[in-house]
Design a protein around this motif. Sequence first.
Motif, PDB file in Angstrom:
ATOM      1  N   ALA A 186      55.649  76.553  69.270  1.00  0.00           N
ATOM      2  CA  ALA A 186      55.247  75.538  70.257  1.00  0.00           C
ATOM      3  C   ALA A 186      56.161  75.584  71.476  1.00  0.00           C
ATOM      4  N   VAL A 187      57.463  75.718  71.231  1.00  0.00           N
ATOM      5  CA  VAL A 187      58.417  75.754  72.355  1.00  0.00           C
ATOM      6  C   VAL A 187      58.165  76.982  73.222  1.00  0.00           C
ATOM      7  N   SER A 188      57.943  78.131  72.582  1.00  0.00           N
ATOM      8  CA  SER A 188      57.749  79.349  73.385  1.00  0.00           C
ATOM      9  C   SER A 188      56.427  79.271  74.160  1.00  0.00           C
ATOM     10  N   THR A 189      55.374  78.698  73.535  1.00  0.00           N
ATOM     11  CA  THR A 189      54.101  78.559  74.252  1.00  0.00           C
ATOM     12  C   THR A 189      54.256  77.596  75.428  1.00  0.00           C
TER      13      THR A 189
ATOM     14  N   ALA B 109      56.887  68.971  74.946  1.00  0.00           N
ATOM     15  CA  ALA B 109      56.970  69.815  73.745  1.00  0.00           C
ATOM     16  C   ALA B 109      58.315  70.533  73.640  1.00  0.00           C
ATOM     17  N   VAL B 110      58.865  70.971  74.765  1.00  0.00           N
ATOM     18  CA  VAL B 110      60.094  71.784  74.676  1.00  0.00           C
ATOM     19  C   VAL B 110      61.236  71.005  74.020  1.00  0.00           C
ATOM     20  N   PRO B 111      61.687  69.870  74.603  1.00  0.00           N
ATOM     21  CA  PRO B 111      62.772  69.152  73.898  1.00  0.00           C
ATOM     22  C   PRO B 111      62.294  68.482  72.614  1.00  0.00           C
ATOM     23  N   GLY B 112      61.029  68.021  72.613  1.00  0.00           N
ATOM     24  CA  GLY B 112      60.509  67.301  71.453  1.00  0.00           C
ATOM     25  C   GLY B 112      60.478  68.157  70.204  1.00  0.00           C
ATOM     26  N   TYR B 113      59.911  69.353  70.309  1.00  0.00           N
ATOM     27  CA  TYR B 113      59.833  70.239  69.137  1.00  0.00           C
ATOM     28  C   TYR B 113      61.214  70.756  68.746  1.00  0.00           C
ATOM     29  N   MET B 114      62.042  71.031  69.781  1.00  0.00           N
ATOM     30  CA  MET B 114      63.401  71.500  69.464  1.00  0.00           C
ATOM     31  C   MET B 114      64.130  70.454  68.619  1.00  0.00           C
ATOM     32  N   GLN B 115      63.987  69.196  69.039  1.00  0.00           N
ATOM     33  CA  GLN B 115      64.710  68.113  68.361  1.00  0.00           C
ATOM     34  C   GLN B 115      64.101  67.814  66.990  1.00  0.00           C
ATOM     35  N   ALA B 116      62.787  67.558  66.998  1.00  0.00           N
ATOM     36  CA  ALA B 116      62.155  67.034  65.778  1.00  0.00           C
ATOM     37  C   ALA B 116      61.842  68.119  64.761  1.00  0.00           C
ATOM     38  N   GLN B 117      61.460  69.302  65.203  1.00  0.00           N
ATOM     39  CA  GLN B 117      61.025  70.318  64.250  1.00  0.00           C
ATOM     40  C   GLN B 117      62.164  71.273  63.877  1.00  0.00           C
ATOM     41  N   ILE B 118      62.847  71.774  64.891  1.00  0.00           N
ATOM     42  CA  ILE B 118      63.795  72.856  64.608  1.00  0.00           C
ATOM     43  C   ILE B 118      65.169  72.312  64.192  1.00  0.00           C
ATOM     44  N   TYR B 119      65.817  71.528  65.082  1.00  0.00           N
ATOM     45  CA  TYR B 119      67.169  71.051  64.759  1.00  0.00           C
ATOM     46  C   TYR B 119      67.170  70.127  63.541  1.00  0.00           C
ATOM     47  N   ALA B 120      66.200  69.210  63.506  1.00  0.00           N
ATOM     48  CA  ALA B 120      66.178  68.241  62.398  1.00  0.00           C
ATOM     49  C   ALA B 120      65.994  68.953  61.060  1.00  0.00           C
TER      50      ALA B 120
END
Lengths: 206, 210
Positions: A186-189, B109-120
Amino acid sequence: MYLGPILLTFVVGATLIALYFIPHHQAQEINSELLLWATIVYAFALILGSVSLWSVHAQRIRQRISGWPFSLVTLFALLGTTFMGVAWGIGEESPLGRFYSMVNSPLASTMFALLAFFIASAAFRAFRARNVEATLLLVTAIVMMIGRVSVGEFIWRGFPGLTEWLLDVPNLAAKRAIAIGVGLGAVSTALKIILGIERGYLGRTR
Amino acid sequence: MSPVETWIAAFLTLCVFSFLYRDNPFYRFAEHLFVGSAAGYLLAVQYQNVILPNVVLPITTGKPTPQTIVLTLIPLMLGLLMVARVSPRFTGPARWAIAFYVGIYSGIAVPGYMQAQIYAQLSDAVKPFAPGWGAVNSALVLIGLLTVLAYFFFSAPHQGLHGVSARVGIWFLMVAFGASFGYTVMARVSLLISRVQFLLRDWLHLIPMS
């Protein structure tokens, strides 16, 4: 090549990313305002969707395509529910609220309940213990299904605990890895869209 | 629900269940009714919750300030551009609204997914192990995470240690898919039970009210 819209996407996307890292209250107010605008645009996109639904079914009626009387049902339902909601509100005791619990709620839950039969029949045809992987899938699914009902505990007292363990350990591990993969994708897209590399959402280029 | 409403709900329930026999006019009636009413309901909810308080009321009630008018007109214009997509002549202007919307959600999506999906997820995975049997489970979760990630790593061939990890990762994935499948089946079965309960209890009164 749609330079204007691509630039708008870049500015808006980059601004949103920057605002995330600025804790100042004014930055957060701008952030909230932009999100509200997106919510409003989303609401109008739903109007677009409904107009599209209307035109598809109106065309079916005009051309008397097979099954066109059912299109009348869709159009009346669309028009009726929209009118009820706009005119009298959407509260639980409003006409739309009562219509929802009388029509939408039973239809939605029965449609999903219907899937129980199709999932069961598909599983019966597809599940074969051909190799280790297929056997793992089959056994886990059976354990989950037996362990989630009271008869499972009656057969063997350990079933509920086993299902909990399956959900909390191997299932969690795989879901966590999938979540990380989805997050990276998602981030890369999103970055590709903001930087103008991905432009498919703007439609065909001439 | 009143008796009439119960009868209508029961009729619609039976219309949908009739599909178990085969596709028929009753099912198609219910299906088309559902599509229309679901779209209309969604539209009405969006009007009452979003458009009315944020677009209509700010410029029609009280004395709107120039700032309020501008802040209301910008999303209104973008929204109207979106609706203008209906006509092929306005496909070009509609792209501005789509670009704005996509830009907003890409930015989130960029900070949101980084925070909620990846780092968490990563931080939960490397937390100190709990004592006793909890440590075994935590170690299994960590091994499962690493091996599934190894399976999803396609930049190197699945050979040697990487191949073994990927194979173990597939086993974890199969268990997870099996668990999800079983869980979904049971959720659907409980919905089925609730519909049958509605028919037998609320409609036919064959079983007592709880």
